[in-house]
Design an enzyme around this catalytic site. Structure first.
Site, PDB file in Angstrom:
ATOM      1  N   ARG A  21       0.763  -0.990   0.038  1.00 19.64           N
ATOM      2  CA  ARG A  21      -0.043   0.111  -0.240  1.00 19.64           C
ATOM      3  C   ARG A  21       0.782   1.065   0.226  1.00 19.64           C
ATOM      4  O   ARG A  21       0.485   2.368  -0.437  1.00 19.64           O
ATOM      5  CB  ARG A  21      -0.957   0.122   1.162  1.00 19.64           C
ATOM      6  N   GLU A  76       4.634 -11.626  14.995  1.00 18.34           N
ATOM      7  CA  GLU A  76       4.377 -12.331  16.350  1.00 18.34           C
ATOM      8  C   GLU A  76       4.863 -13.457  16.263  1.00 18.34           C
ATOM      9  O   GLU A  76       5.366 -14.127  17.433  1.00 18.34           O
ATOM     10  CB  GLU A  76       2.749 -12.334  16.121  1.00 18.34           C
TER      11      GLU A  76
HETATM   12  P1  AMP Z   1       4.136  -3.003  11.605  1.00 18.13           P
HETATM   13  O1  AMP Z   1       5.166  -3.684  11.095  1.00 18.13           O
HETATM   14  O2  AMP Z   1       3.747  -3.759  12.766  1.00 18.13           O
HETATM   15  O3  AMP Z   1       4.297  -1.413  11.801  1.00 18.13           O
HETATM   16  O4  AMP Z   1       3.035  -3.013  10.701  1.00 18.13           O
HETATM   17  C1  AMP Z   1       2.720  -2.388   9.652  1.00 18.13           C
HETATM   18  C2  AMP Z   1       2.376  -2.960   8.217  1.00 18.13           C
HETATM   19  O5  AMP Z   1       1.086  -3.991   8.591  1.00 18.13           O
HETATM   20  C3  AMP Z   1       1.733  -1.832   7.294  1.00 18.13           C
HETATM   21  O6  AMP Z   1       2.319  -2.132   5.873  1.00 18.13           O
HETATM   22  C4  AMP Z   1       0.240  -1.960   7.294  1.00 18.13           C
HETATM   23  O7  AMP Z   1      -0.078  -1.963   6.047  1.00 18.13           O
HETATM   24  C5  AMP Z   1      -0.117  -3.079   8.043  1.00 18.13           C
HETATM   25  N1  AMP Z   1      -1.052  -3.123   9.200  1.00 18.13           N
HETATM   26  C6  AMP Z   1      -0.724  -3.607  10.293  1.00 18.13           C
HETATM   27  N2  AMP Z   1      -1.780  -3.284  11.082  1.00 18.13           N
HETATM   28  C7  AMP Z   1      -2.990  -2.823  10.522  1.00 18.13           C
HETATM   29  C8  AMP Z   1      -4.268  -2.461  10.827  1.00 18.13           C
HETATM   30  N3  AMP Z   1      -4.705  -2.242  11.939  1.00 18.13           N
HETATM   31  N4  AMP Z   1      -4.966  -2.036   9.527  1.00 18.13           N
HETATM   32  C9  AMP Z   1      -4.224  -2.224   8.349  1.00 18.13           C
HETATM   33  N5  AMP Z   1      -3.168  -2.387   8.099  1.00 18.13           N
HETATM   34  C10 AMP Z   1      -2.215  -2.854   8.962  1.00 18.13           C
END
Ligand code: AMP
Length: 179
Positions: free
Chosen positions: A64, A101
């Site tokens: 995205r 996780e």
């Molecule tokens: P992180 O590495 O935990 O910061 O996760 C970020 C990635 O996971 C991004 O590319 C987001 O598109 C996706 N992501 C994580 N949580 C969500 C959420 N609640 N809604 C949409 N996309 C999420």
């Protein structure tokens, strides 16, 4: 950004409870993208913020981050670099692992992606749709630095601040919507 514009963008994002698994409130940005007023308002705001940063490149995170990043790069007249999940890029890559996780995932970039003709260090803006735990974007910003460029800021449309992902990043963070 004024409150009215912020509301237009916020209200355009659909929230899907329990996707892709129970307990996750998934922020669905497809309803922002198919709303011309919201998408235009967002892109105008980002162009205004970054037009004087003298960026060389925008790096978008798979998948995205590609949508917002490539549109912004085109508006600003700078190059766009995809940071991809492992195994998708055809040329020589550099990769970074990050923990999930359960287990780990990996992002990659072409080794010469941020090269500049004059040999100077490229100024790069990193962009993704959402900052959650920060694992993905921290790995992406490490990649940018490892291939010799300077990640000047990481930009997100939405930041889930209760997960404290911004603390994992070694760069300034700008988020349009902070929850
Ligand atoms: P992180 O590495 O935990 O910061 O996760 C970020 C990635 O996971 C991004 O590319 C987001 O598109 C996706 N992501 C994580 N949580 C969500 C959420 N609640 N809604 C949409 N996309 C999420």
């Amino acid at each position: 950004m004024n409150r009215q514009d912020l509301e237009i963008i916020k209200n355009s994002i659909r929230v899907i409870p329990d996707f892709p698994k129970p307990g996750i409130m998934f922020k669905d940005i497809t309803t922002l993208l198919n709303n011309p007023e919201a998408y235009k308002t967002l892109m105008e705001h980002l162009v205004e913020r970054y037009k004087d940063y003298n960026l060389d490149y925008i790096a978008g995170i798979d998948a995205r981050g590609f949508i917002f990043g490539s549109a912004l790069a085109s508006h600003l007249g700078v190059g766009f670099i995809p940071i991809r999940k492992k195994g998708k890029l055809p040329y020589t890559t550099v990769s970074e692992k990050y923990s999930l996780e359960y287990g780990f995932d990996e992002v990659e970039v072409h080794i010469d992606a941020f090269n500049k003709e004059d040999g100077s260090k490229a100024k790069v803006l990193l962009i993704d749709d959402l900052l959650a735990t920060g694992g993905t974007s921290a790995a992406a910003s490490r990649l940018i630095e490892r291939v010799g460029a300077n990640c000047v800021e990481a930009c997100f449309i939405i930041e889930l601040s209760f997960l404290e992902g911004a603390k994992k990043l070694n760069t300034p963070v700008y988020s349009v919507i902070v929850e």
